[in-house]
Scaffold this active site. Structure first.
Site, short mmCIF file in Angstrom:
data_model
loop_
_atom_site.label_atom_id
_atom_site.label_comp_id
_atom_site.label_asym_id
_atom_site.label_seq_id
_atom_site.Cartn_x
_atom_site.Cartn_y
_atom_site.Cartn_z
N SER A 40 -5.88 -27.86 17.37
CA SER A 40 -4.98 -28.65 17.86
C SER A 40 -3.91 -27.74 18.99
O SER A 40 -3.75 -26.52 18.75
CB SER A 40 -3.75 -28.84 16.87
OG SER A 40 -2.67 -29.41 17.36
N LYS A 82 -4.62 -41.50 10.69
CA LYS A 82 -3.68 -42.44 11.30
C LYS A 82 -3.57 -43.60 10.89
O LYS A 82 -2.36 -44.38 11.18
CB LYS A 82 -4.28 -42.45 12.98
CG LYS A 82 -3.79 -41.18 13.85
CD LYS A 82 -4.24 -41.38 15.20
CE LYS A 82 -3.82 -40.12 16.07
NZ LYS A 82 -3.91 -40.47 17.56
N ARG A 106 -21.03 -48.52 22.37
CA ARG A 106 -22.52 -48.20 22.42
C ARG A 106 -23.15 -49.34 21.51
O ARG A 106 -24.36 -49.45 21.47
CB ARG A 106 -22.62 -47.14 21.25
CG ARG A 106 -22.43 -45.65 22.13
CD ARG A 106 -21.99 -44.32 21.04
NE ARG A 106 -21.07 -44.69 20.03
CZ ARG A 106 -20.60 -44.01 19.16
NH1 ARG A 106 -21.36 -43.22 18.72
NH2 ARG A 106 -19.73 -44.32 18.25
P1 NAP Z 1 -12.83 -41.68 18.01
O1 NAP Z 1 -12.15 -42.62 17.24
O2 NAP Z 1 -13.60 -40.31 17.25
O3 NAP Z 1 -13.90 -42.32 19.08
C1 NAP Z 1 -13.35 -43.31 19.87
C2 NAP Z 1 -14.76 -43.93 20.26
O4 NAP Z 1 -15.23 -43.41 20.97
C3 NAP Z 1 -15.53 -44.53 19.22
O5 NAP Z 1 -14.91 -45.56 18.65
C4 NAP Z 1 -17.05 -44.80 19.83
O6 NAP Z 1 -16.66 -46.04 20.41
C5 NAP Z 1 -16.79 -43.80 20.92
N1 NAP Z 1 -17.74 -42.61 20.96
C6 NAP Z 1 -17.64 -41.72 19.80
N2 NAP Z 1 -18.71 -40.92 19.78
C7 NAP Z 1 -19.41 -41.46 20.94
C8 NAP Z 1 -20.66 -40.97 21.37
N3 NAP Z 1 -21.36 -39.78 20.92
N4 NAP Z 1 -21.15 -41.43 22.67
C9 NAP Z 1 -20.47 -42.70 23.27
N5 NAP Z 1 -19.17 -43.12 22.67
C10 NAP Z 1 -18.82 -42.41 21.54
O7 NAP Z 1 -11.56 -40.79 18.84
P2 NAP Z 1 -10.17 -41.37 19.17
O8 NAP Z 1 -9.31 -41.03 18.23
O9 NAP Z 1 -10.24 -42.93 19.65
O10 NAP Z 1 -10.21 -40.60 20.69
C11 NAP Z 1 -10.97 -40.86 21.58
C12 NAP Z 1 -10.76 -39.48 22.73
O11 NAP Z 1 -9.42 -39.46 23.21
C13 NAP Z 1 -10.97 -38.19 21.76
O12 NAP Z 1 -11.48 -37.38 22.95
C14 NAP Z 1 -9.54 -37.69 21.81
O13 NAP Z 1 -9.38 -36.17 21.83
C15 NAP Z 1 -8.93 -38.15 22.93
N6 NAP Z 1 -7.46 -38.48 22.61
C16 NAP Z 1 -6.57 -37.97 23.71
C17 NAP Z 1 -5.19 -38.09 23.56
C18 NAP Z 1 -4.32 -37.42 24.44
O14 NAP Z 1 -2.93 -37.51 24.26
N7 NAP Z 1 -4.88 -36.95 25.70
C19 NAP Z 1 -4.74 -38.99 22.71
C20 NAP Z 1 -5.56 -39.68 21.54
C21 NAP Z 1 -7.08 -39.33 21.75
P3 NAP Z 1 -18.07 -47.08 20.42
O15 NAP Z 1 -18.47 -46.96 18.72
O16 NAP Z 1 -17.31 -48.50 20.83
O17 NAP Z 1 -19.06 -46.51 21.18
#
Ligand code: NAP
Length: 416
Positions: free
Chosen positions: A18, A61, A147
Site C-alpha cells: 500500500s 470493500k 474475459r
Molecule cells: P479486481 O477486482 O481484482 O479485478 C478487476 C477485474 O479485472 C476483474 O474483475 C477481471 O474482470 C479483470 N481481471 C482480473 N485479472 C485479470 C487478468 N489476469 N486478465 C484480464 N483481466 C483480468 O481489481 P479492482 O479492485 O477492480 O482493481 C482493478 C485495478 O485498478 C487494480 O490494478 C487496482 O490496483 C486498480 N485500482 C486503482 C485505484 C487508484 O486509485 N488508482 C483504485 C482502485 C483500483 P473480468 O473477469 O471481467 O475479465
C-alpha cells in the site's frame, strides 16, 4: 481534532504494497496507519467505538457494508465502500470515493468522456466506479471488456472505433510489470488511455500510448484524489487542489528512479555515488548485480560466455531493477542495445545520458571498448542513447557538479 485518540487508517488483509500511509500523512492525518485484519477479526474491529475514519481495501470493500448503519447512495449502487466514518452519533457510515478519484484523474489528463466511445477493461469493483463516472459525462457508448461475456479480448475488432480506453484490470501491475491487456494499435481513433494502475508509473499500456502520442495517465492522481475525498469525510474539511497536487508531485519525485546511461567510462559510477550522497537514495549498479549473479566479473562473462550471454543477464537485471522505485540505477554502456531495456528502465525512471569527450574515456576492464575504437562505438550507440534519454548532461567536469545538476533537474521535472 486529528489527534483525538481515535483510529484512522487502512484496513485490508495484506497491505505491504500500500501507498496510503505517505499519502494520508502528507494530506494531514499523522496518526493514519495500516491495519491488516483476518476476515474473522472484521466484525469486532468494526464495532469499535473509537473508529474515527477508515479506508477499506481488498478483500473487504463489500464485506464491510452489513456492519454499517448508513451507506451512501453511490456506495450502495456499486455495492462496495472504501471509506468508513463513525459519526458524532456513534453510527458507522460508508462511502466510496473511487469515482471522485477517477473523475479527477481523467480531468487532469485532459480526457473528457462526453460523446466518446469508451472501452472499460475489467468488470471488478474499480470498473463499476469508472462506469458510474463515465456514464455521468454522457458518453456516446460504454463497452465493458471482460474475459467472459459478450465483449471479450478475442473479439475486440468490433470496437476498433473506440475513442478512449480505461484499464480497470490488474494486468501490468507490480510485480507483473510488462504485461499489457491489449495492443493499442488496433484502435486507430484512440484519443485517450487511462490506466488505474499506479505501480509501475508507466505500465506497458501507458508506454505504448506515449509512444503513439496518445494522451494518457497512470492511476496515481486517482489514488491521491480518492484519499483526499476520504480525508474530507473523516474531518469535514476540504483539501485544496493545490495540496493534492503537492502530494502527487512529492510522491512522483520520491518514487521515480534516476537512471544513468552513457558510454563505457563516461563516469556513471562516480556520478551515481555522488547522487547517492546528495539524495540519500540507494545506488543500484546493474553490472555489479550481474557479476554477483554470475559469480564472475563482467570481463570474465564476456570472455567465457560471450556478449549474448551477458546481454541476457543484463536484460533480466534491468527488468528487476526497473521495477524498483526511488533508486539511482547505474547501467552498463551497452544497455541501450536492447530496446526491451527501455521499457524496463523508463517504466519508473527519468533517464539521464552522461556525455564525456571520447578522448577522455578509459578502456581498461571494458571488453567492448578494448575491441572497438570509441569513435566507432559512439557512432553505433549515439542514436540509441538519444532514443533512451530524457536529458543529456555534460560530464567532463567533477562528478559532484554533474550530480548536483541532475539532482536539480530531477527535483524540477520528476513529476512531469
Ligand atoms: P479486481 O477486482 O481484482 O479485478 C478487476 C477485474 O479485472 C476483474 O474483475 C477481471 O474482470 C479483470 N481481471 C482480473 N485479472 C485479470 C487478468 N489476469 N486478465 C484480464 N483481466 C483480468 O481489481 P479492482 O479492485 O477492480 O482493481 C482493478 C485495478 O485498478 C487494480 O490494478 C487496482 O490496483 C486498480 N485500482 C486503482 C485505484 C487508484 O486509485 N488508482 C483504485 C482502485 C483500483 P473480468 O473477469 O471481467 O475479465
Amino acid at each position: 481534532m486529528k489527534s483525538s485518540g481515535k483510529i484512522y487508517g487502512l484496513i485490508g488483509r495484506t497491505l505491504g504494497h500500500s501507498w496510503s500511509l505517505p499519502i494520508h500523512h502528507a494530506l494531514g492525518c499523522p496518526s493514519y496507519r495500516l491495519m491488516e485484519l483476518e476476515p474473522d477479526a472484521l466484525p469486532a474491529f468494526l464495532a469499535r467505538e473509537d473508529i474515527g475514519g477508515l479506508n477499506v481495501t481488498m478483500p473487504y470493500k463489500k464485506a464491510v457494508l452489513p456492519y454499517c448503519d448508513r451507506v451512501d447512495a453511490y456506495a450502495a449502487a456499486i455495492g462496495s465502500a472504501n471509506t468508513l466514518v463513525r459519526g458524532a452519533d456513534g453510527k458507522l457510515g460508508a462511502w466510496n470515493t473511487d469515482a471522485i478519484g477517477f473523475r479527477d484523474m481523467a480531468c487532469l489528463a485532459g480526457i473528457p468522456f462526453r460523446g466518446q466511445k469508451v472501452l472499460i477493461l475489467g468488470s471488478g469493483g474499480a470498473s463499476l466506479s469508472v462506469q458510474m463516472e463515465v456514464r455521468r459525462q454522457n458518453p456516446r457508448e460504454i463497452v465493458v471488456i471482460s474475459r467472459t461475456g459478450e465483449n471479450r479480448y478475442d473479439n475486440l475488432e468490433r470496437h476498433a472505433d473506440a475513442d478512449i480506453i480505461v484499464n480497470a484490470t490488474p494486468v501490468g501491475m507490480y510485480p507483473g510489470n510488462g504485461a499489457a491487456p491489449l495492443d493499442l494499435t488496433r484502435f486507430p481513433s484512440l484519443r485517450g488511455v487511462l490506466d488505474l494502475i499506479y505501480n509501475p508509473r508507466r505500465t506497458a499500456l501507458i508506454l505504448q500510448a506515449e509512444a503513439l502520442g496518445i494522451p494518457c495517465s497512470d492511476g496515481l492522481p486517482m489514488l491521491v484524489s480518492q484519499a483526499a475525498a476520504a480525508e474530507s469525510l473523516f474531518f469535514g474539511t476540504d483539501i485544496s487542489e493545490e495540496s493534492q497536487f503537492h502530494v502527487l508531485s512529492c510522491l512522483r519525485h520520491d518514487r521515480t528512479n534516476i537512471v544513468l546511461i552513457g558510454m563505457p567510462g563516461c563516469g556513471k559510477n562516480a556520478v551515481g555515488e555522488a547522487l547517492a550522497l546528495l539524495t540519500g537514495r540507494e545506488a543500484v549498479d546493474l553490472d555489479a548485480r550481474i557479476a554477483r549473479r554470475a559469480g564472475k566479473s563482467v570481463p570474465e562473462i564476456f570472455a567465457e560466455d560471450g556478449e549474448a550471454a551477458f546481454r541476457e543477464l543484463e536484460r533480466e537485471e534491468a527488468a528487476n531493477a526497473g521495477k524498483e522505485t526511488g533508486k539511482i540505477i547505474i547501467t552498463g554502456g551497452g544497455v541501450v542495445k536492447d530496446a526491451k531495456n527501455y521499457a524496463s528502465l523508463k517504466q519508473n525512471g527519468r533517464i539521464y545520458h552522461l556525455l564525456r569527450d571520447l578522448s577522455a574515456l578509459p578502456t581498461d576492464g571494458r571488453p567492448l571498448s578494448q575491441r572497438t575504437p570509441p569513435a566507432q562505438l559512439w557512432a553505433e550507440r549515439e542514436p540509441l542513447y538519444r532514443r533512451f534519454r530524457d536529458v543529456a548532461i555534460d560530464n567532463n567536469g567533477r562528478a559532484l557538479d554533474t550530480a548536483e545538476r541532475i539532482r536539480d533537474d530531477f527535483s524540477a521535472h520528476a513529476a512531469d
